[in-house]
Design a protein around this motif. Sequence first.
Motif, PDB file in Angstrom:
ATOM      1  N   GLU A 170       0.833  -1.202   0.000  1.00  0.00           N
ATOM      2  CA  GLU A 170       0.000   0.000   0.000  1.00  0.00           C
ATOM      3  C   GLU A 170       0.875   1.263   0.000  1.00  0.00           C
ATOM      4  O   GLU A 170       0.599   2.230  -0.717  1.00  0.00           O
ATOM      5  CB  GLU A 170      -0.925  -0.013   1.224  1.00  0.00           C
ATOM      6  CG  GLU A 170      -1.885   1.147   1.313  1.00  0.00           C
ATOM      7  CD  GLU A 170      -2.935   1.204   0.199  1.00  0.00           C
ATOM      8  OE1 GLU A 170      -3.098   0.214  -0.543  1.00  0.00           O
ATOM      9  OE2 GLU A 170      -3.583   2.264   0.056  1.00  0.00           O
ATOM     10  N   ARG A 196      -8.908   7.800  -4.888  1.00  0.00           N
ATOM     11  CA  ARG A 196      -9.144   6.363  -5.030  1.00  0.00           C
ATOM     12  C   ARG A 196     -10.205   6.178  -6.099  1.00  0.00           C
ATOM     13  O   ARG A 196     -11.137   6.967  -6.215  1.00  0.00           O
ATOM     14  CB  ARG A 196      -9.683   5.869  -3.679  1.00  0.00           C
ATOM     15  CG  ARG A 196      -9.713   4.379  -3.462  1.00  0.00           C
ATOM     16  CD  ARG A 196     -10.198   4.069  -2.034  1.00  0.00           C
ATOM     17  NE  ARG A 196     -11.654   4.064  -1.923  1.00  0.00           N
ATOM     18  CZ  ARG A 196     -12.366   4.897  -1.177  1.00  0.00           C
ATOM     19  NH1 ARG A 196     -11.779   5.847  -0.433  1.00  0.00           N
ATOM     20  NH2 ARG A 196     -13.692   4.811  -1.133  1.00  0.00           N
ATOM     21  N   GLU A 199     -15.111   1.066  -7.018  1.00  0.00           N
ATOM     22  CA  GLU A 199     -15.002  -0.364  -7.358  1.00  0.00           C
ATOM     23  C   GLU A 199     -15.217  -0.609  -8.853  1.00  0.00           C
ATOM     24  O   GLU A 199     -14.532  -1.402  -9.471  1.00  0.00           O
ATOM     25  CB  GLU A 199     -16.023  -1.176  -6.561  1.00  0.00           C
ATOM     26  CG  GLU A 199     -15.624  -1.459  -5.133  1.00  0.00           C
ATOM     27  CD  GLU A 199     -14.324  -2.248  -5.045  1.00  0.00           C
ATOM     28  OE1 GLU A 199     -14.299  -3.391  -5.525  1.00  0.00           O
ATOM     29  OE2 GLU A 199     -13.338  -1.705  -4.492  1.00  0.00           O
ATOM     30  N   LYS A 202     -12.105   0.573 -10.964  1.00  0.00           N
ATOM     31  CA  LYS A 202     -10.735   0.131 -10.651  1.00  0.00           C
ATOM     32  C   LYS A 202     -10.207  -0.842 -11.700  1.00  0.00           C
ATOM     33  O   LYS A 202     -10.968  -1.389 -12.497  1.00  0.00           O
ATOM     34  CB  LYS A 202     -10.677  -0.468  -9.233  1.00  0.00           C
ATOM     35  CG  LYS A 202     -11.309  -1.832  -9.133  1.00  0.00           C
ATOM     36  CD  LYS A 202     -11.058  -2.515  -7.796  1.00  0.00           C
ATOM     37  CE  LYS A 202     -11.446  -3.984  -7.967  1.00  0.00           C
ATOM     38  NZ  LYS A 202     -11.588  -4.744  -6.747  1.00  0.00           N
ATOM     39  N   ARG A 207      -6.996  -4.720  -5.948  1.00  0.00           N
ATOM     40  CA  ARG A 207      -7.749  -4.598  -4.700  1.00  0.00           C
ATOM     41  C   ARG A 207      -8.198  -3.142  -4.553  1.00  0.00           C
ATOM     42  O   ARG A 207      -9.355  -2.873  -4.306  1.00  0.00           O
ATOM     43  CB  ARG A 207      -6.848  -5.032  -3.547  1.00  0.00           C
ATOM     44  CG  ARG A 207      -7.550  -5.011  -2.222  1.00  0.00           C
ATOM     45  CD  ARG A 207      -6.887  -5.980  -1.252  1.00  0.00           C
ATOM     46  NE  ARG A 207      -7.184  -5.584   0.118  1.00  0.00           N
ATOM     47  CZ  ARG A 207      -6.814  -6.290   1.192  1.00  0.00           C
ATOM     48  NH1 ARG A 207      -6.118  -7.396   1.049  1.00  0.00           N
ATOM     49  NH2 ARG A 207      -7.126  -5.878   2.393  1.00  0.00           N
ATOM     50  N   HIS A 208      -7.271  -2.199  -4.718  1.00  0.00           N
ATOM     51  CA  HIS A 208      -7.622  -0.778  -4.796  1.00  0.00           C
ATOM     52  C   HIS A 208      -6.883  -0.177  -5.976  1.00  0.00           C
ATOM     53  O   HIS A 208      -5.726  -0.515  -6.202  1.00  0.00           O
ATOM     54  CB  HIS A 208      -7.099   0.019  -3.583  1.00  0.00           C
ATOM     55  CG  HIS A 208      -7.566  -0.506  -2.282  1.00  0.00           C
ATOM     56  ND1 HIS A 208      -8.886  -0.661  -1.956  1.00  0.00           N
ATOM     57  CD2 HIS A 208      -6.855  -0.905  -1.189  1.00  0.00           C
ATOM     58  CE1 HIS A 208      -8.979  -1.131  -0.720  1.00  0.00           C
ATOM     59  NE2 HIS A 208      -7.764  -1.307  -0.235  1.00  0.00           N
ATOM     60  N   TYR A 210      -5.753   3.694  -7.465  1.00  0.00           N
ATOM     61  CA  TYR A 210      -5.698   5.136  -7.226  1.00  0.00           C
ATOM     62  C   TYR A 210      -5.364   5.815  -8.551  1.00  0.00           C
ATOM     63  O   TYR A 210      -4.765   5.203  -9.430  1.00  0.00           O
ATOM     64  CB  TYR A 210      -4.618   5.467  -6.194  1.00  0.00           C
ATOM     65  CG  TYR A 210      -4.838   4.755  -4.875  1.00  0.00           C
ATOM     66  CD1 TYR A 210      -5.851   5.152  -4.012  1.00  0.00           C
ATOM     67  CD2 TYR A 210      -4.031   3.676  -4.511  1.00  0.00           C
ATOM     68  CE1 TYR A 210      -6.063   4.493  -2.800  1.00  0.00           C
ATOM     69  CE2 TYR A 210      -4.235   3.009  -3.305  1.00  0.00           C
ATOM     70  CZ  TYR A 210      -5.250   3.422  -2.455  1.00  0.00           C
ATOM     71  OH  TYR A 210      -5.458   2.767  -1.267  1.00  0.00           O
ATOM     72  N   HIS A 228      -1.977   0.805  -8.655  1.00  0.00           N
ATOM     73  CA  HIS A 228      -2.872  -0.233  -8.141  1.00  0.00           C
ATOM     74  C   HIS A 228      -2.237  -1.064  -7.039  1.00  0.00           C
ATOM     75  O   HIS A 228      -1.129  -1.554  -7.196  1.00  0.00           O
ATOM     76  CB  HIS A 228      -3.277  -1.198  -9.266  1.00  0.00           C
ATOM     77  CG  HIS A 228      -3.684  -0.510 -10.525  1.00  0.00           C
ATOM     78  ND1 HIS A 228      -4.815   0.247 -10.624  1.00  0.00           N
ATOM     79  CD2 HIS A 228      -3.093  -0.446 -11.749  1.00  0.00           C
ATOM     80  CE1 HIS A 228      -4.923   0.736 -11.849  1.00  0.00           C
ATOM     81  NE2 HIS A 228      -3.881   0.343 -12.558  1.00  0.00           N
TER      82      HIS A 228
END
Lengths: 480, 480
Positions: A170, A196, A199, A202, A207-208, A210, A228
């Motif tokens: 992260e 961010r 969902e 993305k 998972r996340h 930005y 990512h």
Amino acid sequence: MAKKVTPRGQDYARWYTDVIQQAELADYAPVRGCMVIRPYGYGLWEHVQQALDRRFKETGHKNAYFPLLIPESFIKKESEHVEGFAPELAVVTHGGGKKLEEPLVIRPTSETIIGHMYAKWINSYRDLPLLINQWANVVRWEMRTRLFLRTLEFLWQEGHTAHATYDEAEEETMRMLEIYSDFAETDGAIPVIRGRKSESEKFAGARHSYSIEAMMGDKKALQAGTSHNLGQNFAQAFDIKFLDTNNQLQYCWTTSWGVSTRFVGALVMVHGDDQGLILPPRLAPIQVVIVPIWKKEDERSRVLAAAEQIEEVLLSENVRVELDAREQYRAGWKFNEWELKGVPLRVEIGPRDVENRQAVVARRDRPGRADKKTVKMEGLAPRVVALLDDVQQSLYDRALQFREDNTYQVEDFSAFQEIANGTGGFLDAYWCGSESCETAIKEATKATIRCIPFDQPKESGHCVFCGQKAAERAIFSRAY
Amino acid sequence: MAKKVTPRGQDYARWYTDVIQQAELADYAPVRGCMVIRPYGYGLWEHVQQALDRRFKETGHKNAYFPLLIPESFIKKESEHVEGFAPELAVVTHGGGKKLEEPLVIRPTSETIIGHMYAKWINSYRDLPLLINQWANVVRWEMRTRLFLRTLEFLWQEGHTAHATYDEAEEETMRMLEIYSDFAETDGAIPVIRGRKSESEKFAGARHSYSIEAMMGDKKALQAGTSHNLGQNFAQAFDIKFLDTNNQLQYCWTTSWGVSTRFVGALVMVHGDDQGLILPPRLAPIQVVIVPIWKKEDERSRVLAAAEQIEEVLLSENVRVELDAREQYRAGWKFNEWELKGVPLRVEIGPRDVENRQAVVARRDRPGRADKKTVKMEGLAPRVVALLDDVQQSLYDRALQFREDNTYQVEDFSAFQEIANGTGGFLDAYWCGSESCETAIKEATKATIRCIPFDQPKESGHCVFCGQKAAERAIFSRAY
């Protein structure tokens, strides 16, 4: 004949392609949706590359190169990834005159093949973090294409890292987003909003995600870079494991992040005007053009000698300078041409200037006679260097002002709709986090969630669509 | 466990792949014949790129980027070109889930697509010369592949220029060959023979091909760079025309020239020894490695502080330096590792050295205690810089000596055969110019004409095969 671009107010899309073609940044290739990046456009990309590559290396990343061709089966190993990319693949079925046993896809992105290699290379925690970047071409079979913004093939860098913990992954994801922000703002003079992704927006398999989002000259958004956190999704799909300090086998945590030749499109649309490109000095292939002006033949050699002297003194200050001594064009034609090409500063020198040991400096970002400055030869070089910095800063300030002028904090959906379907701009609104509101807003306005900015108000509010309690504001906009 | 490579004398091919894999220059990819260039290998390639790119720009060339995908029909437009490349093509038949109307080939080289664009861009003599280079990946469906030397996909630069006259094109072709020679010899420390290719060995579609040829450690030849005068072949096939100064429409004269990641293979084979790589300082990703040595814990901080001081002073001299402070490995293991990786100089520093304000410098090209030098800290940086120059020159001298020791002027074919089929080496022999002699020699010895050197004796002689009068000598050798 002087070139002329369609005014932005008349047809923004047409203005964009006119500028790119007439300034010779790029041209259409014979294959649908592909482009040729011409020397002037590639020069710009080279400066983008240098500015990013320096930052990657300063933060411990190394470049490598992974293959273009990926076994088709690899793409299918991560379920979200295949769903996202399968429709866009270019497939090689024949090689060396024979049909292949397994078709190969041209990389649309390299998580899969890099994951496969990382599984081979990573054994213990001592091999982590693994910090690799690749400069490469990728192919995505897009239906609707536009020069630089969306082409079947494009150039980019893709960073791929592996870590021992979620937190480290992260941290890396955020570090790279910060690097992109700093690059876009400092070198590109493009103010960006860090945030961010929702969902639904993305990266397929992350998972996340930005991103940094920028406002173009037509008030639409463009995603200028993404980073990512892939969690353990690809590590599990490709079996990327390491022995931790307790001698336990663990899956790695991976990230990926990229900036592409799209960024050139952003530079065109953020800074350009009806005369053509305006390039930020830090990325401009040519920062200063010198145009010598003479009428009589006996003036020619004196003016040229002085122009060459200016060229030399600017070169010695590491200014990227071009002396346009072409005889077949008149000064007015040259002014127009270099304005179209967005060169930040123009130095004009004529017979009277030579006599007075001076030159005239014109800024691309402030056209017209009023802003021309007469500068003595003695102080020319430092003055030019200072002016380049000033142009860089002014472009940033102007773009930020434009974004602020066209960003609206809205609390109810009728105001939202009016702006989104009217003048356009960034809509800064509370959002409850539900995909159904996101979809409904998109259907009503074509505005999507560009990002949920890191910078949030302290208090909560009510979703602009459904009115339910909402913890965060999001930036909505139509986008490229 | 210390890594170990197969000795050259035991199995040269195995030694080569051992060195590349264990030094982590490259690894095999999951697709047959493809490779991954790992960070250490890519770092080497980046220095190759910089050394070449600087020379290209100094001579007026600009970089651009042309598409990866070429319509299949383009390849067929130049008759020799299609014959040479058709068997090696990778073909994309499907895109975005649909069968394509016309298959696309992945570029094996870009003369065709660039020719198509040049026809669009070039109108008058004022547009000439057009001097463009591209850094890109290409794919050729090779059957027998080897890391760096021959892979399905490889990286290279391909220059493509267009000129108004044959003479200008020829001048450009020779200029680029000289640039390649200077790069190979000055930066790569690889002595090369400059010459013309025979008709059977020239580029498919060229009028003349020139090359630089180097001798590898097993006495075989490797073509390290090529430069082609394409005549008007591609101009006619792609209709690249210009209005000359008399307003007459003429076909352009074009050239192309390239150096690829093969060059990395040459660096391995020219300089390497049984301990692994030996990299020429000008291209080495790491020029100096510092290995701190301590036994007792109380020595650790003093030694590390001194090592960091050395790192700093070398960095300030722009030396590419790495401090290997890893605690999990012993000094002996590190020596072995950095020798395998071919780092030109190693600086060792232990507790006694710290006390005496000195360090020990070891050269990779002269292993063993005898050549280690103790250097006072005060003069360390200039001494290291001078030693790097000395290593660079010594590597060149050694490679040249090796080539000279293994080059044979032969006047009769039995001597030729004995050497070619025995110890191997370069055979410098008169050749009548007939393809039949060239073929017969190849069949009897597997030696091909590497080039007809520019450097020729004044007198003529007799063909080493047929005994007919021969005007020129050629260099024959088995080759990669």
